[in-house]
Write a protein that holds these residues in place. Structure first.
Motif, short mmCIF file in Angstrom:
data_model
loop_
_atom_site.label_atom_id
_atom_site.label_comp_id
_atom_site.label_asym_id
_atom_site.label_seq_id
_atom_site.Cartn_x
_atom_site.Cartn_y
_atom_site.Cartn_z
N ILE A 66 2.38 8.25 -6.67
CA ILE A 66 2.64 7.28 -5.59
C ILE A 66 1.31 6.46 -5.44
O ILE A 66 0.11 6.87 -5.56
CB ILE A 66 2.87 7.95 -4.33
N TYR A 67 1.44 5.29 -5.75
CA TYR A 67 0.33 4.20 -5.89
C TYR A 67 0.56 2.83 -5.13
O TYR A 67 1.68 2.49 -4.39
CB TYR A 67 -0.07 3.96 -7.26
N ASP A 68 -0.55 2.05 -5.31
CA ASP A 68 -0.36 0.66 -4.43
C ASP A 68 0.02 -0.38 -5.26
O ASP A 68 -0.26 -0.61 -6.48
CB ASP A 68 -1.85 0.05 -4.26
N HIS A 71 0.82 -1.28 -0.01
CA HIS A 71 0.01 -0.02 -0.20
C HIS A 71 0.68 1.27 -0.17
O HIS A 71 1.74 1.40 0.94
CB HIS A 71 -0.81 -0.11 1.21
N ARG A 72 0.62 2.10 -1.17
CA ARG A 72 1.66 3.37 -1.32
C ARG A 72 2.98 3.10 -1.26
O ARG A 72 3.75 4.04 -0.78
CB ARG A 72 0.95 4.30 -0.25
N GLU A 73 3.39 2.14 -1.43
CA GLU A 73 4.96 1.80 -1.71
C GLU A 73 5.56 1.95 -2.90
O GLU A 73 6.75 1.74 -2.84
CB GLU A 73 5.23 0.37 -0.99
N ALA A 76 6.32 4.24 -6.58
CA ALA A 76 5.98 5.48 -7.06
C ALA A 76 6.67 5.50 -8.69
O ALA A 76 7.82 4.89 -8.78
CB ALA A 76 6.64 6.76 -6.34
#
Length: 211
Positions: free
Chosen positions: A183-185, A122-124, A126
């Motif tokens: 920035i995304y999952d 999760h959000r790791e 980019a």
């Protein structure tokens, strides 16, 4: 380095002529090239490479560099500082230059197909793109924010060319602009296991002859 004809290999001084030809410095672009500077791997969670101190050290060592090199280092440092001020941490994993100006040559971009990043959570993960003026501004990453990969069981075969088909008429696609940072999952769940229901589907938008 990759030219699309063979797998990745270490770059040599003699390869600069291939880069110059692909960039079209002295004539029409010939051949497509991808050059990657690996800085850290996703599995190296304790490494400080690619972090703020690492970038500041690189900034000092490159203080006499001109043009894009110094500007890029400065921009990355400012980005990491902004992220830290918002309570998060960001590392630069790699810097890649993709030259895809030759429509007759193979695509050399990293992932020219629909996929989800399987080594991040999760959000790791980019990505940011710098797109050359005068060429396609859709050469960055393309995101499908309203869909999961379960909607695309044939994702391995979906390329940017498919976006013009009827299948994608009603599916929102976000085109990342030049200098945008997304920035995304990824696919990892909270336990570190890959879950195919997680992650944001995306595709590299570089198309031979366009970017």
């Amino acid at each position: 380095m990759s030219t699309g004809v063979m797998g990745d290999r270490p770059m040599m001084a003699s390869d600069l002529s291939l880069v110059a030809a692909a960039a079209g410095i002295d004539s029409e672009p010939t051949g497509n090239v991808r050059c990657t500077l690996p800085i850290r791997r996703y599995s190296e969670r304790t490494s400080k490479a690619g972090g703020l101190e690492w970038l500041e050290g690189l900034q000092q060592r490159s203080s006499t560099s001109l043009g894009l090199v110094q500007s890029l280092i400065n921009a990355l440092r400012e980005l990491i500082l902004d992220v830290q001020e918002n309570g998060a941490t960001l590392y630069v994993e790699q810097i890649t230059a993709v030259f895809a100006k030759d429509a007759t040559a193979k695509n050399t971009c990293l992932t020219p197909r629909l996929h989800v990043d399987e080594y991040y959570g999760h959000r790791e993960t980019a990505v940011a793109s710098l797109l050359e003026k005068g060429w396609s501004q859709k050469g960055g990453t393309l995101f499908f924010p309203t869909c999961g990969m379960s909607k695309f069981p044939d994702g391995e075969t979906i390329t940017p060319a498919h976006l013009a088909t009827e299948r994608f008429v009603d599916i929102p696609v976000v085109y990342v602009g030049s200098c945008d940072v997304c920035i995304y999952d990824g696919m990892l769940d909270e336990t570190g296991n890959a879950d195919p229901q997680l992650g944001l589907p995306h595709i590299s938008g570089d198309v031979p002859g366009e970017s």
